[in-house]
Design a protein around this motif. Structure first.
Motif, mmCIF file in Angstrom:
data_model
loop_
_atom_site.group_PDB
_atom_site.id
_atom_site.type_symbol
_atom_site.label_atom_id
_atom_site.label_comp_id
_atom_site.label_asym_id
_atom_site.label_seq_id
_atom_site.Cartn_x
_atom_site.Cartn_y
_atom_site.Cartn_z
ATOM 1 N N ALA A 17 -25.286 -42.227 27.934
ATOM 2 C CA ALA A 17 -24.323 -41.546 28.802
ATOM 3 C C ALA A 17 -23.534 -40.501 28.025
ATOM 4 N N MET A 18 -23.565 -40.592 26.697
ATOM 5 C CA MET A 18 -22.838 -39.684 25.817
ATOM 6 C C MET A 18 -23.733 -39.262 24.660
ATOM 7 N N PHE A 19 -23.534 -38.043 24.207
ATOM 8 C CA PHE A 19 -24.167 -37.597 22.975
ATOM 9 C C PHE A 19 -23.072 -37.425 21.920
ATOM 10 N N ILE A 99 -19.807 -35.807 23.551
ATOM 11 C CA ILE A 99 -19.911 -34.935 24.725
ATOM 12 C C ILE A 99 -20.703 -35.691 25.782
ATOM 13 N N SER A 100 -20.232 -35.668 27.006
ATOM 14 C CA SER A 100 -20.905 -36.413 28.070
ATOM 15 C C SER A 100 -22.267 -35.803 28.380
ATOM 16 N N PHE A 101 -23.113 -36.595 28.998
ATOM 17 C CA PHE A 101 -24.467 -36.156 29.340
ATOM 18 C C PHE A 101 -24.410 -34.913 30.239
ATOM 19 N N GLY A 177 -31.361 -45.478 22.893
ATOM 20 C CA GLY A 177 -31.323 -45.579 21.429
ATOM 21 C C GLY A 177 -30.390 -44.547 20.834
ATOM 22 N N SER A 178 -30.879 -43.751 19.892
ATOM 23 C CA SER A 178 -30.053 -42.779 19.178
ATOM 24 C C SER A 178 -29.551 -41.685 20.125
ATOM 25 N N ASN A 179 -28.277 -41.337 19.987
ATOM 26 C CA ASN A 179 -27.691 -40.267 20.798
ATOM 27 C C ASN A 179 -27.002 -39.210 19.933
ATOM 28 N N CYS A 186 -25.124 -28.348 22.046
ATOM 29 C CA CYS A 186 -26.270 -29.017 22.670
ATOM 30 C C CYS A 186 -27.520 -28.146 22.563
ATOM 31 N N ASN A 187 -28.152 -28.218 21.409
ATOM 32 C CA ASN A 187 -29.383 -27.485 21.135
ATOM 33 C C ASN A 187 -30.554 -28.283 21.700
#
Length: 320
Positions: A17-19, A99-101, A177-179, A186-187
């Motif tokens: 849900a987040m990066f 940062i949110s999705f 998994g990994s975010n 956001c590349n």
């Protein structure tokens, strides 16, 4: 959020849900130097581009297709750098740069839209220079205001369509998994490798979009300059030839910077560049170029300098 069990695995995964953005650097001393530097660059970018837009709109001597396209380029540069710079600057003060999705998808969509539109606009500007040099007597009739607006609308429409085609499939992939995104924004190339589902189709779509828009625009620019070179060679007067070339010099410099940096960032073997080198190239591409573009067009441009003097005189007279 409840874990979801994937059918092809025995492990439990939680949808992302987040990066987390790693940012430009995690060194606090360096961040203290970079924040005022990048803030200054961002403010100068806004000031120069807004000044150019206002100057072109207010001065009747600059109401020509070339300056109309230049004002649109300034608008694109403002939107492009604003989609990334404010969040990047705020992240300097955050321990965890999340940062949110949805926010990530929105940031990429806007940045991609402006980037793709700039590719198309640079091609339109190259065509404008070809008509000005190759067909000077028919220039006003060919480059009529209606055609200029249609070219700009096409650039923005193409940019939005391409951005939509990239963003929707990229953010419809399954993420678990990994975010952690190894970048300061956001590349998309850093995002889709985090997907738990196969990104092959999405990567092919992005590749085709870049091929069609990026290299398609570059082909139009190269063809335009090929015809421009042929037209200049036909001019017997050396002085006239130099004058004709000077009308293209600024555009050529902007194209070289924009495409040269873009190719360095996105078209290279993964082993050639380190992550830090990619970030530095992206900083130049995303933050520095939008600041340089108005400077390149204004530095040696007699019309803009005279228009700026007229504006200053008008403001001085008004204040008195």
């Amino acid at each position: 959020m409840m874990p979801i069990r994937l059918m092809e695995s025995n492990k439990n995964y939680t949808p992302v849900a987040m990066f987390v953005l790693l940012g430009i650097s995690d060194e606090e001393d360096l961040q203290l130097i970079l924040f005022p530097l990048f803030l200054g660059i961002y403010l100068v970018t806004l000031l120069w581009n807004l000044t150019l837009i206002i100057l072109i709109s207010m001065d009747i001597h600059l109401h020509t297709p070339m300056y109309f396209f230049l004002s649109v380029l300034s608008f694109i540069d403002i939107c492009y750098t604003t989609s990334i710079s404010p969040r990047m600057l705020s992240d300097f003060f955050k321990d965890e740069k999340t940062i949110s999705f949805i926010a990530c998808a929105t940031q990429y969509c806007v940045a991609s839209w402006m980037g793709q539109s700039e590719f198309c606009l640079l091609a339109a500007m190259a065509y404008d220079r070809y008509v000005a040099i190759g067909h000077p007597l028919q220039y006003s009739s060919i480059m009529a205001p209606g055609l200029c607006w249609k070219m700009v609308a096409t650039a923005f429409g193409t940019g939005f369509l391409c951005s939509f085609l990239e963003t929707v499939p990229s953010f419809n992939l399954y993420y678990c998994g990994s975010n952690v995104i190894q970048h300061f924004f956001c590349n998309i190339s850093e995002i889709i490798i985090l997907s738990c589902s196969s990104p092959f189709t999405t990567q092919m779509i992005i590749f085709l979009v870049v091929l069609i828009v990026g290299f398609g625009s570059l082909l139009i620019i190269l063809l335009s300059y090929g015809f421009i070179a042929a037209s200049i060679l036909k001019i017997s007067s050396v002085k006239s030839s130099v004058k004709a070339f000077n009308t293209c010099a600024s555009h050529l410099a902007v194209v070289t910077l924009f495409y040269g940096t873009a190719l360095s960032v996105y078209v290279h073997p993964s082993s050639r560049h380190s992550e830090q080198q990619d970030k530095m190239l992206s900083v130049f591409y995303v933050i520095i170029i939008p600041m340089l573009n108005p400077l390149i067009y204004s530095l040696r441009n007699k019309d803009i300098k005279e228009a700026l003097k007229r504006l200053i005189n008008r403001v001085t007279h008004f204040t008195q």
